[in-house]
Design an enzyme around this catalytic site. Structure first.
Site, PDB file in Angstrom:
ATOM      1  CB  SER A 125      -1.670  11.112 -68.307  1.00  0.00           C
ATOM      2  OG  SER A 125      -1.387   9.758 -68.540  1.00  0.00           O
ATOM      3  CE1 TYR A 155      -2.275  11.940 -73.769  1.00  0.00           C
ATOM      4  CE2 TYR A 155      -1.359  10.053 -72.598  1.00  0.00           C
ATOM      5  CZ  TYR A 155      -2.273  11.084 -72.681  1.00  0.00           C
ATOM      6  OH  TYR A 155      -3.193  11.255 -71.672  1.00  0.00           O
ATOM      7  CE  LYS A 193      -2.508  14.706 -71.290  1.00  0.00           C
ATOM      8  NZ  LYS A 193      -3.533  15.761 -71.202  1.00  0.00           N
TER       9      LYS A 193
END
Length: 338
Positions: A124, A149, A153
């Site tokens: 991402s 989040y 990643k």
């Protein structure tokens, strides 16, 4: 090639499976269905023109992963499985680290046991954190993501980079994508968020179809052309094509290969609202709300490396993203059947 697609019944995973099947690959889908529905599977088969194998299970089950990799003689793994709501990750950090980081560790441990060394990771743009320069280039140092989040990643990227240093015959692709939107042009496959949508386009679509009253636009005082946040929106079909191209070109090519997958242009929230209003033929009801903590004013991708090395570039416009989303939402107002 024989491809294991984790999270293959989710939004990006399902569109990628269709493209893989159309390209003649054998697809094994692994999903625990926590954010997707089983009813997407026949749609994948119909649009892909070929039957995918489906296994209901969790990437944290290392024994199951090893069994699948062995039994299906997997050549490469495309790893989408994981939790992906930025806001929810702030409320549930342990669940995000368990699913996204521990889950990936279990998966790559199973791959090592099964001697499978080709890995495509769904990363991402959040790994860049807040950069002083735009557009974002792969050579930028990674930053400090704002949410668990984003941190999950980045942690996985670091783990995979360390793994490849220790096991130099692995081929690992880190595909950093920006804002995937749109739907399959058939209108039979699209984004079907469970509960209240976390992303802009599905929320707009649900307002347009009458499931929600109004879109809250967070912040209209950013230093951008119209005051709303600017992002790089990429059609999910272009993104799916990017995964297939990366898999085919990088198979058995040792190294860590990092690519931005984005359109390379920024569009504001109001640009997206206006494109959607045009697509559905009526104004979309919206109101302004205060900025959300951690939201950046503007960023978009420099995707020239993927163009240069993979011969991949986006072909679909913002108008097409809006049209395809509306086609999906208007044909399936409640999403996939349960």
């Amino acid at each position: 090639m024989r491809v294991l697609v984790t999270g293959g019944s989710g939004y990006i995973g399902s569109h990628t499976c269709v493209q893989l099947l159309q390209n003649g690959h054998d697809v094994i889908i692994l999903d625990n269905l926590c954010n997707s529905k089983r009813s997407v599977l026949p749609v994948i088969e119909r649009l892909g023109g070929k039957h995918p194998t489906f296994v209901e299970g969790d990437i944290r089950n290392e024994a199951l992963m090893t069994e699948i990799l062995h039994d299906h003689a997997i050549d490469t793994v495309i790893h989408f499985a994981g939790l992906k709501a930025v806001g929810e990750s702030v409320q549930k950090p342990l669940e995000y680290y368990d699913n996204n980081v521990n889950g990936t560790l279990r998966l790559i441990s199973a791959m090592r046991a099964a001697n499978v060394k080709n890995f495509i990771f769904s990363s991402s743009a959040t790994v860049y954190g807040d950069q002083p320069k735009i557009p974002y280039v792969e050579s930028f140092p990674t930053g400090t993501p704002q949410s668990p989040y984003g941190k999950s990643k980045l942690m996985v990227e670091q783990i995979l980079t360390d793994l490849q240093k220790a096991q130099p015959d692995w081929s690992i692709a880190l595909l950093r994508y920006f804002n995937p939107v749109g739907a399959h042009p058939s209108g039979d496959m699209g984004e079907d968020p469970q509960g209240i949508p976390n992303n802009l386009m599905p929320y707009i679509a649900q307002v347009a179809v009458g499931r929600r009253d109004s879109l809250a636009i967070f912040g209209n005082d950013y230093p951008t052309e119209d005051g709303t946040g600017v992002r790089d929106y990429i059609h999910v079909m272009d993104l799916a094509d990017g995964h297939v191209v990366a898999m085919e070109k990088l198979a058995n090519k040792p190294g860590v290969h990092i690519y931005n997958l984005g359109a390379g242009v920024g569009n504001s929230v109001l640009d997206v609202v206006n494109a959607f209003s045009k697509a559905c033929g009526k104004p979309v009801n919206y109101h302004f709300a205060p900025r959300r903590e951690g939201d950046l004013p503007a960023y978009w991708a420099d995707a020239s490396k993927a163009d240069r090395e993979l011969n991949w570039r986006v072909t679909r416009t913002l108008d097409e993203m809006a049209q395809d989303t509306w086609h999906w939402q208007s044909r399936h107002p409640q999403g996939y059947p349960d």
